[in-house]
Structure formats: structure tokens, C-alpha cells
Design a protein around this motif. Structure first.
Motif, mmCIF file in Angstrom:
data_model
loop_
_atom_site.group_PDB
_atom_site.id
_atom_site.type_symbol
_atom_site.label_atom_id
_atom_site.label_comp_id
_atom_site.label_asym_id
_atom_site.label_seq_id
_atom_site.Cartn_x
_atom_site.Cartn_y
_atom_site.Cartn_z
ATOM 1 N N GLU A 40 -1.064 -15.422 14.435
ATOM 2 C CA GLU A 40 -2.049 -15.570 13.376
ATOM 3 C C GLU A 40 -2.077 -14.249 12.611
ATOM 4 O OE1 GLU A 40 -6.872 -15.563 13.281
ATOM 5 O OE2 GLU A 40 -5.948 -16.996 14.657
ATOM 6 N N TRP A 41 -1.840 -14.307 11.308
ATOM 7 C CA TRP A 41 -1.752 -13.061 10.545
ATOM 8 C C TRP A 41 -2.592 -13.128 9.269
ATOM 9 C CZ3 TRP A 41 -0.197 -13.751 5.605
ATOM 10 C CH2 TRP A 41 0.630 -14.855 5.321
ATOM 11 N N THR A 42 -2.992 -11.950 8.812
ATOM 12 C CA THR A 42 -3.678 -11.782 7.536
ATOM 13 C C THR A 42 -3.183 -10.479 6.920
ATOM 14 O OG1 THR A 42 -5.653 -12.826 8.471
ATOM 15 C CG2 THR A 42 -5.913 -11.691 6.367
ATOM 16 N N VAL A 43 -2.976 -10.481 5.622
ATOM 17 C CA VAL A 43 -2.554 -9.275 4.906
ATOM 18 C C VAL A 43 -3.666 -8.848 3.950
ATOM 19 C CG1 VAL A 43 -0.887 -8.267 3.302
ATOM 20 C CG2 VAL A 43 -0.104 -9.851 5.084
ATOM 21 N N LEU A 44 -4.058 -7.598 4.035
ATOM 22 C CA LEU A 44 -5.036 -7.007 3.113
ATOM 23 C C LEU A 44 -4.290 -6.105 2.141
ATOM 24 C CD1 LEU A 44 -7.815 -5.964 5.660
ATOM 25 C CD2 LEU A 44 -7.578 -8.139 4.440
ATOM 26 N N ARG A 45 -4.455 -6.377 0.851
ATOM 27 C CA ARG A 45 -3.773 -5.592 -0.180
ATOM 28 C C ARG A 45 -4.797 -4.905 -1.082
ATOM 29 N NH1 ARG A 45 0.572 -9.914 -2.632
ATOM 30 N NH2 ARG A 45 2.173 -9.846 -0.978
ATOM 31 N N PRO A 46 -5.300 -3.771 -0.683
ATOM 32 C CA PRO A 46 -6.284 -3.080 -1.524
ATOM 33 C C PRO A 46 -5.634 -2.303 -2.663
ATOM 34 C CG PRO A 46 -5.912 -1.838 0.480
ATOM 35 C CD PRO A 46 -5.110 -3.102 0.617
ATOM 36 N N SER A 47 -6.385 -2.140 -3.727
ATOM 37 C CA SER A 47 -5.985 -1.249 -4.806
ATOM 38 C C SER A 47 -6.206 0.197 -4.338
ATOM 39 C CB SER A 47 -6.789 -1.552 -6.073
ATOM 40 O OG SER A 47 -8.173 -1.548 -5.792
ATOM 41 N N ASN A 48 -5.977 1.149 -5.221
ATOM 42 C CA ASN A 48 -6.149 2.556 -4.850
ATOM 43 C C ASN A 48 -7.581 2.818 -4.391
ATOM 44 O OD1 ASN A 48 -3.909 4.544 -5.171
ATOM 45 N ND2 ASN A 48 -3.688 3.461 -7.116
ATOM 46 N N PHE A 49 -7.710 3.605 -3.334
ATOM 47 C CA PHE A 49 -9.023 3.906 -2.770
ATOM 48 C C PHE A 49 -9.791 4.886 -3.662
ATOM 49 C CE2 PHE A 49 -6.850 3.516 1.616
ATOM 50 C CZ PHE A 49 -6.950 2.132 1.582
ATOM 51 N N ALA A 50 -11.071 4.627 -3.848
ATOM 52 C CA ALA A 50 -11.929 5.603 -4.524
ATOM 53 C C ALA A 50 -11.902 6.929 -3.771
ATOM 54 C CB ALA A 50 -13.357 5.061 -4.615
ATOM 55 N N GLN A 51 -11.816 6.858 -2.448
ATOM 56 C CA GLN A 51 -11.857 8.074 -1.625
ATOM 57 C C GLN A 51 -10.651 8.977 -1.811
ATOM 58 O OE1 GLN A 51 -13.214 5.241 -0.796
ATOM 59 N NE2 GLN A 51 -15.229 5.756 0.002
ATOM 60 N N ASN A 52 -9.632 8.522 -2.548
ATOM 61 C CA ASN A 52 -8.528 9.427 -2.855
ATOM 62 C C ASN A 52 -9.017 10.646 -3.646
ATOM 63 O OD1 ASN A 52 -6.721 7.703 -1.622
ATOM 64 N ND2 ASN A 52 -5.991 6.795 -3.525
ATOM 65 N N PHE A 53 -10.169 10.497 -4.301
ATOM 66 C CA PHE A 53 -10.702 11.591 -5.104
ATOM 67 C C PHE A 53 -11.439 12.643 -4.270
ATOM 68 C CE2 PHE A 53 -10.285 8.153 -8.197
ATOM 69 C CZ PHE A 53 -9.717 8.809 -9.285
ATOM 70 N N ASP A 54 -11.796 12.316 -3.020
ATOM 71 C CA ASP A 54 -12.490 13.329 -2.217
ATOM 72 C C ASP A 54 -11.903 13.520 -0.823
ATOM 73 O OD1 ASP A 54 -13.783 10.764 -1.356
ATOM 74 O OD2 ASP A 54 -15.020 12.118 -0.164
ATOM 75 N N GLU A 55 -10.977 12.643 -0.404
ATOM 76 C CA GLU A 55 -10.396 12.782 0.927
ATOM 77 C C GLU A 55 -8.882 12.940 0.894
ATOM 78 O OE1 GLU A 55 -11.497 9.712 3.673
ATOM 79 O OE2 GLU A 55 -13.586 9.670 3.019
ATOM 80 N N ASP A 56 -8.297 12.925 -0.276
ATOM 81 C CA ASP A 56 -6.841 12.873 -0.318
ATOM 82 C C ASP A 56 -6.298 13.743 -1.444
ATOM 83 O OD1 ASP A 56 -4.152 11.964 0.142
ATOM 84 O OD2 ASP A 56 -4.925 10.069 0.880
ATOM 85 N N VAL A 57 -5.163 13.319 -1.966
ATOM 86 C CA VAL A 57 -4.357 14.172 -2.824
ATOM 87 C C VAL A 57 -5.045 14.562 -4.132
ATOM 88 C CG1 VAL A 57 -3.170 12.238 -3.959
ATOM 89 C CG2 VAL A 57 -1.999 14.439 -3.729
ATOM 90 N N PHE A 58 -6.012 13.781 -4.609
ATOM 91 C CA PHE A 58 -6.686 14.130 -5.862
ATOM 92 C C PHE A 58 -7.808 15.152 -5.668
ATOM 93 C CE2 PHE A 58 -5.952 9.380 -7.024
ATOM 94 C CZ PHE A 58 -4.602 9.614 -7.183
ATOM 95 N N HIS A 59 -8.189 15.430 -4.427
ATOM 96 C CA HIS A 59 -9.385 16.226 -4.170
ATOM 97 C C HIS A 59 -9.231 17.689 -4.588
ATOM 98 C CE1 HIS A 59 -12.285 18.289 -1.254
ATOM 99 N NE2 HIS A 59 -12.999 17.786 -2.243
ATOM 100 N N ALA A 60 -8.205 18.357 -4.093
ATOM 101 C CA ALA A 60 -8.044 19.783 -4.373
ATOM 102 C C ALA A 60 -7.946 20.081 -5.869
ATOM 103 C CB ALA A 60 -6.827 20.337 -3.630
ATOM 104 N N PRO A 61 -7.176 19.304 -6.656
ATOM 105 C CA PRO A 61 -7.157 19.572 -8.097
ATOM 106 C C PRO A 61 -8.531 19.433 -8.749
ATOM 107 C CG PRO A 61 -5.298 18.187 -7.477
ATOM 108 C CD PRO A 61 -6.180 18.276 -6.274
ATOM 109 N N LEU A 62 -9.312 18.457 -8.298
ATOM 110 C CA LEU A 62 -10.647 18.298 -8.876
ATOM 111 C C LEU A 62 -11.543 19.487 -8.535
ATOM 112 C CD1 LEU A 62 -11.358 14.503 -8.364
ATOM 113 C CD2 LEU A 62 -11.270 15.725 -10.552
ATOM 114 N N VAL A 63 -11.483 19.948 -7.307
ATOM 115 C CA VAL A 63 -12.274 21.123 -6.930
ATOM 116 C C VAL A 63 -11.870 22.313 -7.795
ATOM 117 C CG1 VAL A 63 -12.742 22.777 -5.084
ATOM 118 C CG2 VAL A 63 -12.703 20.327 -4.582
#
Length: 278
Positions: free
Chosen positions: A118-141
Motif C-alpha cells: 500500500e503506497w502513497t506519494v506526497l509531492r509538496p511544493s517548495n517549503f516556506a521553511q527554506n527561508f529560515d532553515e535552509d539555503v535561503f536563510h543566510a543570504p536573507l540574514v
């Protein structure tokens, strides 16, 4: 004897740690696995997979960064008596064509969707948290985010919504079998608009600048990202500029019975926590 343990891969990651916490709150036994967890799991070390899968009913799968390993993992899961797989993939994977971006996720989808489980696939768009937990964070700071994205908007999704959906699917036996859910936020924003909202909530002057994919890849390499990984991320923006991933969906409401959180809600929470202080 039945076992209700859920194996959460990538359990120290952005979605995995949130999914594990939600399952525990629901009373679901969780086996948290990652390269640094007590239950060690490494996609490059298949010798340890069987121990992680022993006695497990369901698995939350975060694909490795290379195509291929999930096929063998699914075979091991079937042999171990696993009943349910929930895979984290990417928004609009069917539209990516021959792009070099996302080959890892498409390979994982092929493995999961081709299984007898039994399977399910979740396909989310880009995470909002990329702006504070990931690659976009340091440039914004530092005061400026420069990306290869122009006027095509992105329906950013709050990762808390993704974790809510994953927990619901993992514990909802049968109800989501054979489904692919495209998970998005309630509206699409350009990156310039997203940075403007962050700037206002943070009380700082933050700017957005558009650059080319090649410039962005070079910047990532300068920051220590491997060249192949940098090209991979840059290719995501090439896909986004085609406009095929900008539409919103109602799939989160289908899973959870409620609307997705807004980007503004995310921004207020993150700014209040001091995410973009200098």
C-alpha cells in the motif's frame, strides 16, 4: 503478531523530525532512523536496512540524493512484512520531463508505485521553511536573496502542513492507498513578494535580486556546496520558470479536511522567533 511501528527515515531532517513527533503524539510507536540516530540508516549502507525494517508496519521514505537505492529498499521492505509506504517526492514530478532535476525522486516514485505494498506519494511544493532553515536563510540574514527566479510564482507550502499530511496518511490505513497528492500552499507568490513579506515582518530592509542559473550554481559552489548538487538546485529554478509548477491544488484539504497555512502565517511565526535577526 501485528506490529504498528512506523519507521521514519531522515528522522533528523526537516520533515522527518516533525513527522516522528506527530506520530508519537498520536500514540504510534516510532522508529526514528538517520545516519546519526540510535537506529542508524544510510542509503549507501544497505547492510543495515534489514535491522531498521524489522517489525515495521509502515515507512516514511525520504528519497536519497541519487537514483536507484529505493528499488532495493522496497524489495527489502516487502520481504520484512511492511504494509505501507509513504514517499516524500516533489511537486509536479510528472511534468519534469528529461530535466536532470529530480531524477532521485522520480526513481524513488517508480520503486514505490511499482511495489505490491500500500503506497502513497506526497509531492509538496517548495517549503516556506527554506527561508529560515535552509539555503535561503543566510543570504536573507545578510540582507539580500539572489536567485534565478523572476515573475513566475511558487505556491510555497508550510512544512508543518507536509508533516501533518504525512502523519495522517501513515496512520490512515487504506484511505490513501495508491494516491499521489500534490501539496501546495493556498496561493502562489514570487520570490520577490516572499522576501518583501519577510522584510516587513522582520522589520528589516531585505532585498531580492534575480540572477541566472549559472550564477546561482557558482555562488553555491563558492559557499561549499558540491558542484553536482549546485547544478541540481539551479535546475529546479529552470523548471520553475516554465510555469508548470505555479498552480495551487486542493490536495492538502483532501488529506486533512482544512485549508493549508498561509505564507504570512509562516512569516509571522518565524519572525517572532528571530529567524532573520542580524
Amino acid at each position: 503478531m501485528s506490529n504498528d511501528t512506523t519507521l521514519v527515515l531522515g528522522a533528523t531532517g526537516k520533515t522527518g523530525r516533525r513527522v516522528a513527533a506527530r506520530l508519537r503524539l498520536r500514540g504510534t510507536p516510532v522508529r526514528a532512523a538517520s545516519r546519526s540516530s540510535p537506529t542508524r540508516f544510510d542509503w549507501s549502507e544497505p547492510g543495515g536496512w534489514d535491522a531498521a525494517l524489522r517489525g515495521v508496519a509502515a515507512v516514511y521514505v525520504v528519497a536519497p540524493s541519487v537514483p536507484g537505492p529505493v528499488h532495493e529498499f522496497v524489495a527489502r521492505a516487502e520481504a520484512a512484512g511492511v504494509r505501507r509506504l509513504v514517499l516524500l517526492s516533489g511537486h509536479g514530478a510528472d511534468t519534469w520531463g528529461d530535466s536532470p532535476f529530480g531524477r532521485d525522486m522520480r526513481s524513488a516514485e517508480d520503486a514505490v508505485r511499482g511495489s505490491a505494498l500500500e503506497w502513497t506519494v506526497l509531492r509538496p511544493s517548495n517549503f516556506a521553511q527554506n527561508f529560515d532553515e535552509d539555503v535561503f536563510h543566510a543570504p536573507l540574514v545578510a540582507g539580500e536573496l539572489a536567485l534565478p527566479a523572476d515573475a513566475v510564482p511558487e505556491p510555497f507550502i508550510d512544512v508543518e502542513d507536509v508533516a501533518d499530511a504525512a502523519a495522517a496518511v501513515l496512520t490512515g490505513a487504506g484511505r490513501h492507498a495508491g494516491r499521489v497528492y500534490e501539496l501546495t500552499g493556498p496561493r502562489a507568490l514570487t520570490f520577490a513578494e516572499a522576501v518583501e513579506l519577510i522584510s516587513r515582518a522582520a522589520g528589516r530592509s531585505l532585498t531580492y535580486r534575480r540572477i541566472s542559473p549559472a550564477e546561482y550554481a557558482a555562488t553555491l559552489v563558492e559557499e561549499g556546496v558540491g558542484e553536482e548538487d549546485a547544478q541540481h538546485v539551479a535546475e529546479m529554478f529552470v523548471l520553475m520558470e516554465r510555469g508548470l509548477l505555479a498552480a495551487t491544488t486542493d490536495d492538502l484539504a483532501t488529506v486533512l479536511g482544512r485549508a493549508p497555512r498561509t505564507f504570512e502565517d509562516y512569516v509571522v511565526r518565524a519572525a517572532a522567533a528571530g529567524a532573520w535577526r542580524r
